[in-house]
Design a protein around this motif. Structure first.
Motif, mmCIF file in Angstrom:
data_model
loop_
_atom_site.group_PDB
_atom_site.id
_atom_site.type_symbol
_atom_site.label_atom_id
_atom_site.label_comp_id
_atom_site.label_asym_id
_atom_site.label_seq_id
_atom_site.Cartn_x
_atom_site.Cartn_y
_atom_site.Cartn_z
ATOM 1 N N ALA A 106 34.740 33.190 48.715
ATOM 2 C CA ALA A 106 35.870 33.193 47.790
ATOM 3 C C ALA A 106 35.405 33.819 46.476
ATOM 4 O O ALA A 106 34.218 33.757 46.128
ATOM 5 C CB ALA A 106 36.372 31.774 47.556
ATOM 6 N N VAL A 107 36.345 34.425 45.740
ATOM 7 C CA VAL A 107 35.996 35.163 44.521
ATOM 8 C C VAL A 107 36.827 34.665 43.347
ATOM 9 O O VAL A 107 38.057 34.599 43.417
ATOM 10 C CB VAL A 107 36.239 36.672 44.710
ATOM 11 N N VAL A 108 36.140 34.305 42.262
ATOM 12 C CA VAL A 108 36.776 34.083 40.964
ATOM 13 C C VAL A 108 36.456 35.309 40.120
ATOM 14 O O VAL A 108 35.286 35.684 39.977
ATOM 15 C CB VAL A 108 36.250 32.806 40.279
ATOM 16 N N GLY A 109 37.479 35.965 39.563
ATOM 17 C CA GLY A 109 37.218 37.191 38.810
ATOM 18 C C GLY A 109 38.195 37.381 37.683
ATOM 19 O O GLY A 109 39.142 36.602 37.499
ATOM 20 N N THR A 110 37.960 38.415 36.906
ATOM 21 C CA THR A 110 38.880 38.755 35.819
ATOM 22 C C THR A 110 40.100 39.473 36.381
ATOM 23 O O THR A 110 40.010 40.223 37.348
ATOM 24 C CB THR A 110 38.178 39.630 34.777
ATOM 25 N N ASP A 111 41.226 39.232 35.743
ATOM 26 C CA ASP A 111 42.492 39.783 36.233
ATOM 27 C C ASP A 111 42.693 41.189 35.683
ATOM 28 O O ASP A 111 43.457 41.417 34.739
ATOM 29 C CB ASP A 111 43.641 38.862 35.821
ATOM 30 N N ILE A 112 41.984 42.134 36.291
ATOM 31 C CA ILE A 112 42.124 43.548 35.951
ATOM 32 C C ILE A 112 42.562 44.283 37.221
ATOM 33 O O ILE A 112 42.343 43.796 38.335
ATOM 34 C CB ILE A 112 40.813 44.126 35.383
ATOM 35 N N PRO A 113 43.213 45.452 37.091
ATOM 36 C CA PRO A 113 43.796 46.109 38.254
ATOM 37 C C PRO A 113 42.836 46.332 39.417
ATOM 38 O O PRO A 113 43.199 46.131 40.578
ATOM 39 C CB PRO A 113 44.299 47.437 37.675
ATOM 40 N N GLY A 114 41.598 46.764 39.129
ATOM 41 C CA GLY A 114 40.663 47.051 40.208
ATOM 42 C C GLY A 114 40.312 45.827 41.038
ATOM 43 O O GLY A 114 40.198 45.893 42.271
#
Length: 385
Positions: free
Chosen positions: A302-310
């Motif tokens: 599972a991935v927690v990440g920043t909400d950017i388009p890429g």
């Protein structure tokens, strides 16, 4: 595409990177370089705008790809001399086709196009416009390439909106993933970190530069640790250290979490490292579709990440619930805590992301699509000549 399969045979293709070390763009480019050399009959060469050998040049040696580096300085006093030296280095390869990657190589090759001797120049956009702007000098550069390849819709939109590039010149080719066989198992990796098997471990794989915003992640980690745990989780940061690591260590010390932070530097066995994690996190401020996230997805994390388009493109609708605003350490901490405490949900998200990467981010598709774009553009500009 029919009729394109022999177009690149015997053609000299020069890849230009910012250094001879390895980052996401360099990894993507090298995978394509290896494919073009082995599967199309192209004669491939790699140039780094740095004369210090690194992991990229070592991999070129292993793959039988010719490479060389050139002394280059972007500082104003030496920029012109470095520019001329770089153009001469590319011209030395007698290229039919030049593929440039990341900001400085893209600008250098674009400004120097008329002297490169190549019939085709391909600008590879690996982010959403990081450090580029609408200035006159950059607009002049953006007019030079014959075609563009972006690894994300966000990068494509940036090129069209900022420089007015025609949509038919900007091709989207998502990154492809092919995981190597792990060299070390979960227990061996954790033994290196002195972390027990039952301790939750969260990791990020990305070179330690300011643009990846590890600072926000470390601040979030302080909040994660403060949430209270029977066995405090550990954060592992893997990637080439570009000078920010000392500041991160000082921040961890100030937050009282030094024991729960492991900065381990560059790693060759990424597949093995990912198997030693329970959750993946990615705090970058600007990306195309990041290889690190795709590799984590391919490993079933599972991935927690920043909400950017890429990153949105990477995780798709299945993973957007765990994306957080750029620079928001509190929101990132909340998502990390939620997934660490809900094992079933974490595993379900990881399985869903694994299926997504298998369907949408194949290495074979990336290479074949790139070949089609390059070969089609080459034939088009040959006909114009």
């Amino acid at each position: 595409m029919a009729g394109l399969s022999k177009t690149l045979r015997g053609k000299k293709v020069v890849f230009v990177f910012g250094s001879l070390d390895l980052g996401g763009a360099e990894r993507r480019g090298l995978l394509l370089a290896d494919y073009l050399q082995k599967c199309t009959g192209a004669v491939v060469q790699v140039i780094g705008l740095n004369d210090t050998p690194g992991r990229l040049s070592s991999l070129c040696d292993q793959l039988g790809i010719s490479w060389w580096g050139v002394r280059f300085h972007w500082g104003l006093r030496r920029r012109v001399t470095s520019f001329l030296r770089a153009v001469q280095a590319v011209r030395r390869g007698e290229p039919d086709i030049v593929l440039s990657y990341t900001r400085v190589p893209n600008l250098v090759c674009a400004w120097g196009k008329r002297w490169l001797g190549a019939k085709l120049l391909v600008w590879n956009q690996a982010d959403e416009g990081l450090l580029l702007n609408g200035s006159f000098a950059f607009r002049v550069a953006a007019e030079a390439p014959d075609c563009f390849i972006s690894n994300s819709m966000g990068g494509r939109a940036f090129l069209m909106e900022t420089y007015g590039i025609s949509p038919d010149k900007v091709n989207v080719v998502p990154n492809g993933v092919a995981m190597a066989t792990p060299r070390l198992g979960r227990a061996e990796w954790r033994s290196q970190w002195d972390v027990a098997l039952e301790v939750p471990v969260v990791g990020m794989v990305a070179n330690l530069s300011v643009y990846k915003d590890h600072d926000t992640l470390v601040r979030a980690w302080g909040r994660v640790i403060a949430a209270g745990w029977k066995q405090p989780p550990v954060l592992v940061l893997a990637g080439r250290c570009d000078g920010t690591e000392q500041g991160l260590k000082a921040l961890a010390h100030d937050l009282g979490i030094s024991e729960q932070l492991k900065i381990i530097g560059a790693v060759d066995d990424v597949a093995g490292l990912l198997q030693a994690l329970d959750l993946f996190v990615y705090s970058s401020r600007s990306e195309g579709v990041p290889n690190g996230v795709l590799e984590a997805m391919a490993s079933g994390l599972a991935v927690v990440g920043t909400d950017i388009p890429g990153i949105r493109e990477a995780v798709g609708p299945e993973g957007v619930a765990y994306l957080t605003p750029v620079g928001d350490c509190d929101a990132m901490a909340d998502r990390i805590i939620e997934l660490l405490r809900e094992k079933a949900a974490r595993q379900q998200v990881g399985q869903t992301l694994r299926e997504r990467v298998e369907q949408s981010f194949s290495l074979e598709v990336m290479c074949r699509r790139s070949e089609d774009v390059i070969a089609s553009a080459f034939r088009h500009y040959q006909r114009k000549d």
